[in-house]
Design a protein around this motif. Structure first.
Motif, short mmCIF file in Angstrom:
data_model
loop_
_atom_site.label_atom_id
_atom_site.label_comp_id
_atom_site.label_asym_id
_atom_site.label_seq_id
_atom_site.Cartn_x
_atom_site.Cartn_y
_atom_site.Cartn_z
N ILE A 96 66.51 63.95 18.56
CA ILE A 96 65.57 64.57 17.63
C ILE A 96 65.36 66.02 18.04
N LYS A 97 65.82 66.93 17.19
CA LYS A 97 65.70 68.36 17.49
C LYS A 97 64.71 69.06 16.56
N THR A 98 64.61 68.58 15.31
CA THR A 98 63.74 69.21 14.33
C THR A 98 62.84 68.15 13.69
N PHE A 99 61.86 68.61 12.93
CA PHE A 99 61.01 67.67 12.21
C PHE A 99 61.81 66.90 11.15
N GLU A 100 62.84 67.52 10.63
CA GLU A 100 63.71 66.78 9.70
C GLU A 100 64.39 65.62 10.43
N ASP A 101 64.85 65.85 11.66
CA ASP A 101 65.44 64.78 12.46
C ASP A 101 64.41 63.68 12.73
N THR B 261 61.63 73.32 11.85
CA THR B 261 60.93 73.63 13.09
C THR B 261 61.43 72.73 14.20
N ARG B 262 61.68 73.35 15.35
CA ARG B 262 62.16 72.59 16.51
C ARG B 262 61.03 71.71 17.03
N VAL B 263 61.37 70.48 17.33
CA VAL B 263 60.38 69.52 17.81
C VAL B 263 60.68 69.08 19.24
N TYR B 264 61.91 69.27 19.69
CA TYR B 264 62.30 68.72 20.99
C TYR B 264 61.53 69.32 22.16
N ASP B 265 61.01 70.52 22.01
CA ASP B 265 60.28 71.14 23.11
C ASP B 265 59.00 70.41 23.46
N TYR B 266 58.41 69.71 22.49
CA TYR B 266 57.17 69.00 22.79
C TYR B 266 57.23 67.52 22.44
#
Length: 154
Positions: A3-8, A68-73
């Motif tokens: 999961i890298k983005t909110f779409e993922d 938006t990238r989500v993997y950072d959090y």
């Protein structure tokens, strides 16, 4: 799934609901308890509907939020959620209460994940998206609890 983005995240959540639906459906014909089998059939249909609803988030969300990238959090919470990618058939051996407990625990884990992500979202569009997903899960869990309670009363 990575999961890298909110779409993922949306795709992952949709796949979770789809896989759980398929597993519940498969086990419904194998469970010897009539009440448990009926519950599995109902839950399979409910999970299929949740997969459909979750897919709508992907179609209707703001592109800024989707990209938006989500993997950072994203911590390891999402990896702990049992993905049901392959059905092990254990629902066929559970009773009514055991099935209900497991399915509610699954939804509680998704709600907790969405809640955590909403608190960490960096842009309003992403926060709104994940809060909407959390609200949907919460509302559907309450509806499901009501329906399961009625089934249990029969």
């Amino acid at each position: 799934m990575d999961i890298k983005t909110f779409e993922d995240l949306i795709i992952w959540a949709r796949e979770l609901h789809t896989n759980l639906s398929q597993c519940l459906s498969e086990c419904s014909t194998k469970n010897q308890d009539e009440r448990a089998s009926a519950l599995l059939t109902y839950l399979a249909a409910h999970e299929a509907e949740l997969a459909r609803i979750t897919d709508e988030f992907d179609k209707q969300a703001d592109p800024k939020a989707l990209n938006t990238r989500v993997y950072d959090y994203l911590d390891n919470e999402h990896k702990r959620i049992k993905a049901h990618q392959s059905c092990d058939g254990h629902y066929a051996n559970l009773d009514f209460d055991g099935i209900a407990r497991e399915v509610f625990a699954f939804h509680d884990q998704l709600i907790d994940l969405y809640d955590s992500l909403a608190g960490k979202a960096e842009i309003p569009e992403a926060k709104d998206l994940v809060e909407s997903m959390r609200t949907m899960e919460e509302n559907e869990s309450m509806r499901l609890a009501s329906q399961v309670g009625r089934m249990n009363d029969l």
